[in-house]
Design a protein around this motif. Structure first.
Motif, PDB file in Angstrom:
ATOM      1  N   SER A  28       0.974  -1.191  -0.054  1.00 58.75           N
ATOM      2  CA  SER A  28      -0.065   0.047   0.136  1.00 58.75           C
ATOM      3  C   SER A  28       0.806   1.041   0.052  1.00 58.75           C
ATOM      4  O   SER A  28       1.849   1.377   0.876  1.00 58.75           O
ATOM      5  CB  SER A  28      -0.791  -0.103   1.224  1.00 58.75           C
ATOM      6  N   MET A  29       0.594   2.275  -0.867  1.00 58.04           N
ATOM      7  CA  MET A  29       1.453   3.277  -0.979  1.00 58.04           C
ATOM      8  C   MET A  29       0.652   4.535   0.020  1.00 58.04           C
ATOM      9  O   MET A  29       1.256   5.160   0.625  1.00 58.04           O
ATOM     10  CB  MET A  29       1.570   4.005  -2.262  1.00 58.04           C
TER      11      MET A  29
ATOM     12  N   THR B 106      -5.451   0.412   0.373  1.00 61.31           N
ATOM     13  CA  THR B 106      -5.335  -1.074   0.370  1.00 61.31           C
ATOM     14  C   THR B 106      -4.928  -1.577   1.886  1.00 61.31           C
ATOM     15  O   THR B 106      -5.774  -2.495   2.373  1.00 61.31           O
ATOM     16  CB  THR B 106      -4.204  -1.578  -0.494  1.00 61.31           C
TER      17      THR B 106
ATOM     18  N   ASN C 144       0.204  -0.526 -14.642  1.00 63.23           N
ATOM     19  CA  ASN C 144      -0.236  -1.561 -15.233  1.00 63.23           C
ATOM     20  C   ASN C 144       0.127  -3.098 -14.657  1.00 63.23           C
ATOM     21  O   ASN C 144       0.018  -3.989 -15.440  1.00 63.23           O
ATOM     22  CB  ASN C 144      -0.077  -1.567 -16.849  1.00 63.23           C
TER      23      ASN C 144
HETATM   24  C1  LIG Z   1       3.501   5.001  -9.914  1.00 63.75           C
HETATM   25  C2  LIG Z   1       2.082   4.703  -9.885  1.00 63.75           C
HETATM   26  C3  LIG Z   1       1.535   3.777 -10.948  1.00 63.75           C
HETATM   27  C4  LIG Z   1       0.250   3.528 -10.795  1.00 63.75           C
HETATM   28  N1  LIG Z   1      -0.414   2.717 -11.818  1.00 63.75           N
HETATM   29  C5  LIG Z   1      -1.579   2.245 -11.630  1.00 63.75           C
HETATM   30  C6  LIG Z   1      -2.237   1.515 -12.865  1.00 63.75           C
HETATM   31  O1  LIG Z   1      -1.471   1.066 -13.773  1.00 63.75           O
HETATM   32  N2  LIG Z   1      -3.612   1.331 -12.941  1.00 63.75           N
HETATM   33  C7  LIG Z   1      -4.334   1.897 -11.613  1.00 63.75           C
HETATM   34  O2  LIG Z   1      -5.392   1.766 -11.809  1.00 63.75           O
HETATM   35  N3  LIG Z   1      -3.789   2.592 -10.725  1.00 63.75           N
HETATM   36  C8  LIG Z   1      -2.621   2.940 -10.958  1.00 63.75           C
HETATM   37  N4  LIG Z   1      -2.066   3.453  -9.813  1.00 63.75           N
HETATM   38  C9  LIG Z   1      -2.908   4.000  -8.842  1.00 63.75           C
HETATM   39  C10 LIG Z   1      -2.850   3.313  -7.436  1.00 63.75           C
HETATM   40  O3  LIG Z   1      -2.903   1.718  -7.741  1.00 63.75           O
HETATM   41  C11 LIG Z   1      -4.212   3.726  -6.544  1.00 63.75           C
HETATM   42  O4  LIG Z   1      -4.056   4.875  -6.319  1.00 63.75           O
HETATM   43  C12 LIG Z   1      -4.260   2.930  -5.401  1.00 63.75           C
HETATM   44  O5  LIG Z   1      -5.432   3.100  -4.887  1.00 63.75           O
HETATM   45  C13 LIG Z   1      -3.390   2.863  -4.353  1.00 63.75           C
HETATM   46  O6  LIG Z   1      -3.673   2.346  -3.388  1.00 63.75           O
HETATM   47  P1  LIG Z   1      -3.165   2.550  -1.770  1.00 63.75           P
HETATM   48  O7  LIG Z   1      -3.791   3.917  -1.244  1.00 63.75           O
HETATM   49  O8  LIG Z   1      -3.168   1.245  -0.849  1.00 63.75           O
HETATM   50  O9  LIG Z   1      -1.514   2.870  -1.967  1.00 63.75           O
HETATM   51  C14 LIG Z   1      -0.519   4.068  -9.573  1.00 63.75           C
HETATM   52  C15 LIG Z   1       0.032   4.695  -8.755  1.00 63.75           C
HETATM   53  C16 LIG Z   1       1.471   5.012  -8.957  1.00 63.75           C
HETATM   54  C17 LIG Z   1       1.910   5.827  -7.717  1.00 63.75           C
END
Ligand SMILES: Cc1cc2nc3c(=O)[nH]c(=O)nc-3n(C[C@H](O)[C@H](O)[C@H](O)COP(=O)(O)O)c2cc1C
Length: 402
Positions: A262-263, A267, A318
Protein backbone atom coordinates in the motif's frame (compact mmCIF):
# COMPACT_ATOMS: atom_id res chain seq x y z
CA UNK A 1 41.21 -19.36 23.43
CA UNK A 2 39.26 -22.49 22.50
CA UNK A 3 35.49 -22.57 22.96
CA UNK A 4 34.10 -26.07 22.45
CA UNK A 5 31.24 -28.22 23.70
CA UNK A 6 31.05 -31.97 24.15
CA UNK A 7 28.42 -33.62 21.97
CA UNK A 8 29.30 -37.01 23.49
CA UNK A 9 32.42 -38.57 25.06
CA UNK A 10 34.02 -38.96 21.64
CA UNK A 11 32.43 -36.13 19.65
CA UNK A 12 33.19 -32.44 20.22
CA UNK A 13 31.52 -29.41 18.68
CA UNK A 14 34.37 -27.24 17.36
CA UNK A 15 32.30 -24.66 15.48
CA UNK A 16 31.57 -21.05 16.29
CA UNK A 17 29.19 -18.11 16.01
CA UNK A 18 29.09 -15.08 13.78
CA UNK A 19 26.95 -12.25 15.18
CA UNK A 20 28.49 -9.59 12.94
CA UNK A 21 27.20 -10.80 9.60
CA UNK A 22 24.01 -8.95 8.73
CA UNK A 23 23.00 -10.86 5.59
CA UNK A 24 23.45 -14.63 5.21
CA UNK A 25 24.34 -15.39 1.58
CA UNK A 26 24.33 -11.60 1.27
CA UNK A 27 20.53 -11.95 1.07
CA UNK A 28 18.89 -13.04 4.30
CA UNK A 29 18.84 -10.83 7.41
CA UNK A 30 20.14 -12.70 10.45
CA UNK A 31 19.56 -10.40 13.43
CA UNK A 32 20.16 -13.37 15.76
CA UNK A 33 23.44 -14.25 14.04
CA UNK A 34 24.43 -17.66 12.71
CA UNK A 35 26.52 -20.65 13.74
CA UNK A 36 28.90 -22.62 11.63
CA UNK A 37 29.04 -26.09 13.14
CA UNK A 38 31.88 -28.56 12.82
CA UNK A 39 32.35 -31.79 14.77
CA UNK A 40 35.53 -33.61 15.73
CA UNK A 41 35.47 -37.34 16.51
CA UNK A 42 38.32 -38.82 18.55
CA UNK A 43 38.76 -42.58 18.29
CA UNK A 44 41.75 -44.71 17.22
CA UNK A 45 41.57 -42.44 14.21
CA UNK A 46 40.44 -38.81 14.33
CA UNK A 47 37.89 -37.35 11.95
CA UNK A 48 36.55 -33.85 11.48
CA UNK A 49 33.10 -33.42 9.94
CA UNK A 50 33.17 -30.31 7.73
CA UNK A 51 34.92 -27.01 8.41
CA UNK A 52 33.51 -23.50 8.89
CA UNK A 53 33.24 -20.05 7.33
CA UNK A 54 36.31 -17.82 6.98
CA UNK A 55 34.84 -15.34 9.46
CA UNK A 56 35.46 -17.71 12.38
CA UNK A 57 38.59 -19.54 11.20
CA UNK A 58 40.71 -18.42 14.14
CA UNK A 59 38.23 -19.72 16.72
CA UNK A 60 37.73 -22.93 14.77
CA UNK A 61 41.44 -23.72 14.48
CA UNK A 62 41.99 -23.04 18.19
CA UNK A 63 39.09 -25.38 18.94
CA UNK A 64 40.54 -28.14 16.82
CA UNK A 65 44.10 -27.87 18.12
CA UNK A 66 42.84 -27.89 21.70
CA UNK A 67 40.53 -30.88 21.18
CA UNK A 68 43.15 -32.89 19.33
CA UNK A 69 45.56 -32.20 22.24
CA UNK A 70 48.61 -33.03 20.17
CA UNK A 71 47.02 -35.82 18.14
CA UNK A 72 47.07 -35.88 14.38
CA UNK A 73 43.95 -35.26 12.29
CA UNK A 74 43.45 -38.32 10.09
CA UNK A 75 40.29 -37.51 8.12
CA UNK A 76 38.29 -34.47 7.08
CA UNK A 77 34.83 -35.43 5.82
CA UNK A 78 33.33 -32.83 3.50
CA UNK A 79 29.57 -33.34 3.44
CA UNK A 80 28.91 -30.04 1.70
CA UNK A 81 31.10 -27.85 -0.52
CA UNK A 82 29.37 -24.51 0.08
CA UNK A 83 32.10 -22.00 0.96
CA UNK A 84 30.64 -21.19 4.39
CA UNK A 85 31.73 -24.70 5.41
CA UNK A 86 34.93 -25.03 3.41
CA UNK A 87 37.10 -22.05 4.20
CA UNK A 88 39.64 -24.04 6.20
CA UNK A 89 40.34 -27.12 4.11
CA UNK A 90 43.64 -25.82 2.79
CA UNK A 91 44.82 -24.74 6.25
CA UNK A 92 44.09 -28.21 7.63
CA UNK A 93 45.92 -29.88 4.74
CA UNK A 94 48.94 -27.70 5.51
CA UNK A 95 48.82 -28.33 9.27
CA UNK A 96 48.30 -32.09 9.01
CA UNK A 97 50.47 -33.55 6.24
CA UNK A 98 48.91 -37.03 6.58
CA UNK A 99 45.33 -35.73 6.50
CA UNK A 100 43.01 -37.34 3.96
CA UNK A 101 39.93 -35.48 2.70
CA UNK A 102 36.84 -37.67 2.34
CA UNK A 103 34.16 -36.75 -0.18
CA UNK A 104 32.35 -37.98 -3.27
CA UNK A 105 33.22 -37.38 -6.91
CA UNK A 106 31.08 -34.23 -7.04
CA UNK A 107 32.66 -32.93 -3.83
CA UNK A 108 36.07 -32.95 -5.43
CA UNK A 109 34.86 -31.43 -8.70
CA UNK A 110 33.51 -28.47 -6.72
CA UNK A 111 36.60 -28.34 -4.49
CA UNK A 112 38.80 -27.97 -7.55
CA UNK A 113 36.47 -25.30 -8.99
CA UNK A 114 36.60 -23.21 -5.82
CA UNK A 115 40.22 -23.74 -4.75
CA UNK A 116 43.69 -24.27 -6.18
CA UNK A 117 45.33 -26.30 -3.42
CA UNK A 118 46.96 -29.59 -4.34
CA UNK A 119 44.79 -32.63 -3.61
CA UNK A 120 47.16 -35.17 -5.18
CA UNK A 121 47.31 -38.22 -2.89
CA UNK A 122 45.19 -36.46 -0.27
CA UNK A 123 41.66 -37.60 -1.10
CA UNK A 124 39.40 -40.58 -0.45
CA UNK A 125 36.48 -40.72 -2.89
CA UNK A 126 33.47 -42.52 -1.46
CA UNK A 127 30.31 -43.86 -3.05
CA UNK A 128 26.88 -44.27 -1.51
CA UNK A 129 26.91 -46.38 1.67
CA UNK A 130 30.68 -46.68 1.83
CA UNK A 131 31.96 -46.90 5.39
CA UNK A 132 35.06 -45.59 7.09
CA UNK A 133 36.16 -47.13 10.39
CA UNK A 134 37.70 -44.89 13.01
CA UNK A 135 37.92 -47.67 15.65
CA UNK A 136 34.76 -48.04 17.71
CA UNK A 137 33.10 -45.45 15.50
CA UNK A 138 32.17 -46.13 11.90
CA UNK A 139 31.11 -43.47 9.43
CA UNK A 140 28.64 -44.34 6.69
CA UNK A 141 28.04 -41.98 3.81
CA UNK A 142 24.47 -41.38 2.68
CA UNK A 143 24.11 -39.35 -0.50
CA UNK A 144 21.40 -36.68 -0.39
CA UNK A 145 21.86 -34.80 -3.67
CA UNK A 146 20.20 -31.39 -4.02
CA UNK A 147 19.54 -30.98 -0.32
CA UNK A 148 20.42 -28.33 -1.37
CA UNK A 149 23.54 -28.71 -3.56
CA UNK A 150 24.38 -31.62 -5.89
CA UNK A 151 27.35 -33.00 -3.95
CA UNK A 152 25.64 -33.04 -0.54
CA UNK A 153 25.93 -36.18 1.53
CA UNK A 154 25.18 -36.93 5.14
CA UNK A 155 27.48 -38.91 7.39
CA UNK A 156 25.87 -41.42 9.72
CA UNK A 157 27.96 -42.56 12.68
CA UNK A 158 26.86 -46.12 13.45
CA UNK A 159 28.20 -46.57 16.98
CA UNK A 160 26.48 -43.55 18.57
CA UNK A 161 23.72 -43.28 15.95
CA UNK A 162 24.54 -39.67 15.12
CA UNK A 163 23.53 -38.17 11.80
CA UNK A 164 25.78 -35.38 10.55
CA UNK A 165 23.18 -33.86 8.27
CA UNK A 166 24.97 -31.07 6.36
CA UNK A 167 22.64 -28.07 5.83
CA UNK A 168 19.48 -30.13 6.37
CA UNK A 169 17.90 -29.57 9.80
CA UNK A 170 19.89 -26.33 10.11
CA UNK A 171 18.74 -22.96 11.41
CA UNK A 172 19.67 -19.33 11.41
CA UNK A 173 20.63 -18.00 14.86
CA UNK A 174 23.84 -17.98 16.88
CA UNK A 175 24.10 -20.40 19.79
CA UNK A 176 24.16 -18.47 23.03
CA UNK A 177 26.26 -21.03 24.85
CA UNK A 178 23.57 -23.64 24.36
CA UNK A 179 24.27 -26.38 21.88
CA UNK A 180 21.37 -28.85 22.20
CA UNK A 181 17.72 -28.32 21.30
CA UNK A 182 16.70 -29.19 24.88
CA UNK A 183 18.80 -26.33 26.23
CA UNK A 184 16.83 -23.67 24.36
CA UNK A 185 13.23 -22.53 24.22
CA UNK A 186 12.55 -23.64 20.71
CA UNK A 187 9.31 -21.75 20.25
CA UNK A 188 11.04 -18.51 21.23
CA UNK A 189 12.84 -17.39 18.08
CA UNK A 190 14.32 -20.72 17.03
CA UNK A 191 11.24 -22.24 15.42
CA UNK A 192 10.75 -19.15 13.25
CA UNK A 193 14.43 -19.12 12.27
CA UNK A 194 14.48 -22.87 11.53
CA UNK A 195 11.42 -22.47 9.32
CA UNK A 196 12.85 -19.39 7.62
CA UNK A 197 16.14 -21.23 7.01
CA UNK A 198 14.35 -24.28 5.60
CA UNK A 199 11.90 -22.33 3.44
CA UNK A 200 14.46 -20.05 1.85
CA UNK A 201 17.55 -22.27 1.65
CA UNK A 202 16.18 -25.78 1.20
CA UNK A 203 12.48 -25.12 0.46
CA UNK A 204 12.73 -25.48 -3.32
CA UNK A 205 13.98 -29.04 -2.96
CA UNK A 206 11.00 -30.72 -1.25
CA UNK A 207 11.14 -33.90 -3.39
CA UNK A 208 14.86 -34.29 -2.68
CA UNK A 209 14.25 -33.79 1.06
CA UNK A 210 11.53 -36.43 0.85
CA UNK A 211 14.00 -38.80 -0.84
CA UNK A 212 16.52 -38.17 1.94
CA UNK A 213 13.89 -38.74 4.65
CA UNK A 214 12.86 -42.00 2.98
CA UNK A 215 16.47 -43.16 2.76
CA UNK A 216 16.91 -42.51 6.47
CA UNK A 217 13.53 -43.84 7.58
CA UNK A 218 14.81 -47.23 8.76
CA UNK A 219 17.89 -45.80 10.45
CA UNK A 220 18.08 -45.36 14.21
CA UNK A 221 19.00 -41.72 14.83
CA UNK A 222 19.68 -40.51 18.35
CA UNK A 223 21.16 -37.16 17.45
CA UNK A 224 21.20 -34.89 14.41
CA UNK A 225 24.20 -32.60 14.04
CA UNK A 226 23.56 -30.00 11.31
CA UNK A 227 25.97 -27.40 9.96
CA UNK A 228 23.96 -24.47 11.39
CA UNK A 229 21.96 -24.07 14.59
CA UNK A 230 21.35 -26.45 17.49
CA UNK A 231 22.13 -30.15 17.73
CA UNK A 232 18.91 -32.16 17.89
CA UNK A 233 18.60 -34.92 20.47
CA UNK A 234 15.31 -34.45 22.37
CA UNK A 235 12.89 -32.81 19.94
CA UNK A 236 13.87 -34.86 16.91
CA UNK A 237 10.37 -36.15 16.27
CA UNK A 238 9.00 -32.61 16.26
CA UNK A 239 11.66 -31.52 13.77
CA UNK A 240 11.07 -34.52 11.52
CA UNK A 241 7.35 -33.76 11.59
CA UNK A 242 8.06 -30.19 10.48
CA UNK A 243 10.33 -31.47 7.70
CA UNK A 244 7.60 -33.84 6.50
CA UNK A 245 5.18 -30.89 6.28
CA UNK A 246 7.64 -28.50 4.66
CA UNK A 247 9.03 -30.98 2.12
CA UNK A 248 5.54 -31.94 0.94
CA UNK A 249 4.40 -28.30 0.95
CA UNK A 250 1.70 -29.22 3.46
CA UNK A 251 0.69 -26.26 5.65
CA UNK A 252 1.59 -26.63 9.32
CA UNK A 253 -1.61 -24.86 10.43
CA UNK A 254 -4.99 -23.92 9.11
CA UNK A 255 -4.43 -20.22 9.59
CA UNK A 256 -4.31 -16.98 7.63
CA UNK A 257 -1.30 -14.91 6.62
CA UNK A 258 -2.11 -11.58 4.99
CA UNK A 259 0.45 -9.88 2.76
CA UNK A 260 -0.38 -6.40 1.56
CA UNK A 261 1.24 -3.55 -0.33
CA UNK A 262 0.00 0.00 0.00
CA UNK A 263 1.35 3.42 -0.93
CA UNK A 264 -1.34 5.75 0.40
CA UNK A 265 -2.98 3.48 2.95
CA UNK A 266 -6.21 2.57 1.16
CA UNK A 267 -5.36 -1.09 0.51
CA UNK A 268 -3.95 -1.26 4.02
CA UNK A 269 -7.24 0.13 5.40
CA UNK A 270 -9.21 -2.55 3.56
CA UNK A 271 -6.88 -5.22 4.93
CA UNK A 272 -7.37 -3.92 8.46
CA UNK A 273 -11.13 -4.06 8.04
CA UNK A 274 -11.03 -7.58 6.56
CA UNK A 275 -8.80 -8.90 9.35
CA UNK A 276 -10.94 -7.23 12.03
CA UNK A 277 -14.03 -8.88 10.60
CA UNK A 278 -12.25 -12.24 10.42
CA UNK A 279 -11.24 -11.85 14.06
CA UNK A 280 -14.78 -10.86 15.05
CA UNK A 281 -15.97 -14.04 13.40
CA UNK A 282 -13.61 -16.05 15.60
CA UNK A 283 -10.55 -16.58 13.35
CA UNK A 284 -7.47 -16.80 15.59
CA UNK A 285 -3.81 -16.03 14.94
CA UNK A 286 -4.08 -13.87 11.83
CA UNK A 287 -0.65 -12.72 10.69
CA UNK A 288 -0.37 -9.47 8.69
CA UNK A 289 2.71 -8.31 6.79
CA UNK A 290 3.44 -5.15 4.81
CA UNK A 291 5.32 -6.45 1.76
CA UNK A 292 7.34 -3.23 1.55
CA UNK A 293 8.78 -3.41 5.04
CA UNK A 294 8.96 -7.15 5.68
CA UNK A 295 11.88 -9.11 4.31
CA UNK A 296 10.70 -11.58 1.70
CA UNK A 297 12.42 -14.46 3.56
CA UNK A 298 10.12 -13.87 6.56
CA UNK A 299 7.05 -13.92 4.33
CA UNK A 300 8.21 -17.11 2.59
CA UNK A 301 8.51 -18.76 6.00
CA UNK A 302 4.95 -17.71 6.79
CA UNK A 303 3.72 -19.14 3.50
CA UNK A 304 5.30 -22.47 4.53
CA UNK A 305 3.43 -22.24 7.86
CA UNK A 306 -0.08 -21.13 6.89
CA UNK A 307 -2.81 -22.79 4.85
CA UNK A 308 -4.53 -19.57 3.72
CA UNK A 309 -2.98 -16.48 2.19
CA UNK A 310 -4.49 -13.08 1.45
CA UNK A 311 -2.61 -11.07 -1.18
CA UNK A 312 -3.71 -7.43 -1.40
CA UNK A 313 -1.94 -4.86 -3.57
CA UNK A 314 -2.34 -1.78 -5.76
CA UNK A 315 -1.96 -1.85 -9.51
CA UNK A 316 1.31 -0.17 -10.42
CA UNK A 317 2.14 0.94 -13.98
CA UNK A 318 -0.33 -1.64 -15.28
CA UNK A 319 1.46 -4.28 -13.27
CA UNK A 320 1.57 -5.77 -9.77
CA UNK A 321 2.94 -3.56 -7.00
CA UNK A 322 6.69 -4.39 -7.15
CA UNK A 323 7.16 -5.61 -3.58
CA UNK A 324 4.21 -8.00 -4.03
CA UNK A 325 5.61 -9.14 -7.35
CA UNK A 326 8.87 -9.95 -5.58
CA UNK A 327 7.03 -12.15 -3.07
CA UNK A 328 5.13 -13.97 -5.82
CA UNK A 329 8.31 -14.58 -7.81
CA UNK A 330 10.02 -15.96 -4.72
CA UNK A 331 7.07 -18.24 -3.98
CA UNK A 332 7.28 -19.63 -7.50
CA UNK A 333 11.08 -19.97 -7.37
CA UNK A 334 10.85 -21.89 -4.09
CA UNK A 335 8.26 -24.29 -5.50
CA UNK A 336 5.53 -23.21 -3.08
CA UNK A 337 2.24 -24.95 -3.71
CA UNK A 338 -0.92 -26.27 -2.15
CA UNK A 339 -2.32 -23.10 -0.59
CA UNK A 340 -5.69 -21.33 -0.64
CA UNK A 341 -5.36 -17.71 -1.71
CA UNK A 342 -7.70 -14.71 -1.43
CA UNK A 343 -6.98 -11.72 -3.68
CA UNK A 344 -7.63 -8.02 -3.24
CA UNK A 345 -6.57 -5.41 -5.78
CA UNK A 346 -6.60 -1.64 -5.96
CA UNK A 347 -6.26 0.81 -8.84
CA UNK A 348 -7.48 4.33 -9.41
CA UNK A 349 -8.19 4.01 -13.13
CA UNK A 350 -7.63 0.49 -14.47
CA UNK A 351 -7.12 -2.07 -11.70
CA UNK A 352 -5.52 -5.21 -13.14
CA UNK A 353 -3.32 -6.39 -10.31
CA UNK A 354 -5.55 -9.31 -9.23
CA UNK A 355 -5.69 -10.75 -12.74
CA UNK A 356 -1.89 -10.64 -12.88
CA UNK A 357 -1.47 -12.10 -9.39
CA UNK A 358 -3.87 -14.90 -10.34
CA UNK A 359 -1.84 -15.64 -13.49
CA UNK A 360 1.35 -15.91 -11.40
CA UNK A 361 -0.38 -18.17 -8.86
CA UNK A 362 -1.63 -20.38 -11.68
CA UNK A 363 1.99 -21.02 -12.63
CA UNK A 364 2.40 -22.66 -9.19
CA UNK A 365 0.97 -26.06 -8.28
CA UNK A 366 -2.33 -26.57 -6.45
CA UNK A 367 -3.07 -22.95 -5.61
CA UNK A 368 -6.80 -22.51 -5.03
CA UNK A 369 -8.05 -18.95 -5.59
CA UNK A 370 -11.06 -17.98 -3.49
CA UNK A 371 -13.96 -15.97 -4.86
CA UNK A 372 -14.82 -13.18 -4.86
CA UNK A 373 -11.74 -11.19 -5.74
CA UNK A 374 -12.11 -7.77 -4.12
CA UNK A 375 -11.51 -4.77 -6.38
CA UNK A 376 -11.08 -1.30 -4.88
CA UNK A 377 -10.98 1.86 -6.92
CA UNK A 378 -8.85 4.01 -4.64
CA UNK A 379 -10.45 4.11 -1.15
CA UNK A 380 -12.84 1.47 0.19
CA UNK A 381 -16.45 2.68 -0.07
CA UNK A 382 -19.69 1.37 1.39
CA UNK A 383 -20.58 -0.37 -1.86
CA UNK A 384 -17.39 -2.46 -1.74
CA UNK A 385 -17.96 -3.58 1.85
CA UNK A 386 -20.27 -6.35 0.66
CA UNK A 387 -17.41 -7.74 -1.47
CA UNK A 388 -15.10 -7.64 1.50
CA UNK A 389 -17.63 -9.48 3.67
CA UNK A 390 -18.17 -12.08 0.96
CA UNK A 391 -14.41 -12.69 0.88
CA UNK A 392 -14.39 -12.94 4.68
CA UNK A 393 -17.14 -15.57 4.53
CA UNK A 394 -15.33 -17.51 1.80
CA UNK A 395 -12.13 -17.50 3.88
CA UNK A 396 -13.94 -18.72 6.99
CA UNK A 397 -15.77 -21.46 5.09
CA UNK A 398 -12.51 -22.62 3.54
CA UNK A 399 -10.64 -22.49 6.87
CA UNK A 400 -13.31 -24.63 8.50
CA UNK A 401 -13.51 -27.16 5.66
CA UNK A 402 -11.61 -30.44 6.15
C1 LIG B 1 3.55 4.96 -9.89
C2 LIG B 1 2.09 4.59 -9.83
C3 LIG B 1 1.56 3.80 -10.82
C4 LIG B 1 0.21 3.47 -10.80
N1 LIG B 1 -0.29 2.70 -11.78
C5 LIG B 1 -1.61 2.42 -11.81
C6 LIG B 1 -2.17 1.64 -12.85
O1 LIG B 1 -1.48 1.19 -13.76
N2 LIG B 1 -3.51 1.41 -12.84
C7 LIG B 1 -4.32 1.91 -11.85
O2 LIG B 1 -5.52 1.67 -11.88
N3 LIG B 1 -3.80 2.62 -10.81
C8 LIG B 1 -2.47 2.88 -10.77
N4 LIG B 1 -1.94 3.62 -9.75
C9 LIG B 1 -2.81 4.10 -8.69
C10 LIG B 1 -2.89 3.24 -7.47
O3 LIG B 1 -2.96 1.88 -7.80
C11 LIG B 1 -4.13 3.64 -6.69
O4 LIG B 1 -4.09 5.01 -6.36
C12 LIG B 1 -4.39 2.82 -5.44
O5 LIG B 1 -5.61 3.22 -4.89
C13 LIG B 1 -3.31 3.03 -4.39
O6 LIG B 1 -3.63 2.24 -3.26
P1 LIG B 1 -3.00 2.57 -1.83
O7 LIG B 1 -3.76 3.71 -1.23
O8 LIG B 1 -3.20 1.32 -1.03
O9 LIG B 1 -1.56 2.87 -2.04
C14 LIG B 1 -0.59 3.94 -9.75
C15 LIG B 1 -0.05 4.70 -8.74
C16 LIG B 1 1.29 5.03 -8.77
C17 LIG B 1 1.89 5.85 -7.66
Amino acid sequence: MYCTRAVSDAVTWVGGNDRRLSLFENLFPIPRGVTYNSYLILDEKTALIDTVDASISRQFLENIMHTLAGRHLDYLVVNHMEPDHCANIEELLLRFPELKVVGNAKTFTLMRQFYDFDLEGRIITVVENDTLSLGAHTLRFVFTPMVHWPEVMMTYEEHEHILFSADAFGSFGALNGHLFDDEIDFECGWMADTRRYYGNIVGKYGPQVQAALNKLSGVEIRMVCPLHGPVWRSGLDRLLDKYRHWSTYTPEERSVAVFYGSMYGDTENAVNILTSRLAEAGVKNIAVYDVSSTHVSTMIAEVFRCSHLVLAAPTYNNGVYPAMLNLLHDMKALNLQNRTVALMENGSWAPSCARQMRALLEEMKSMEILEPVVTLKSALKDDSLAQLDALRDALIASLMAE
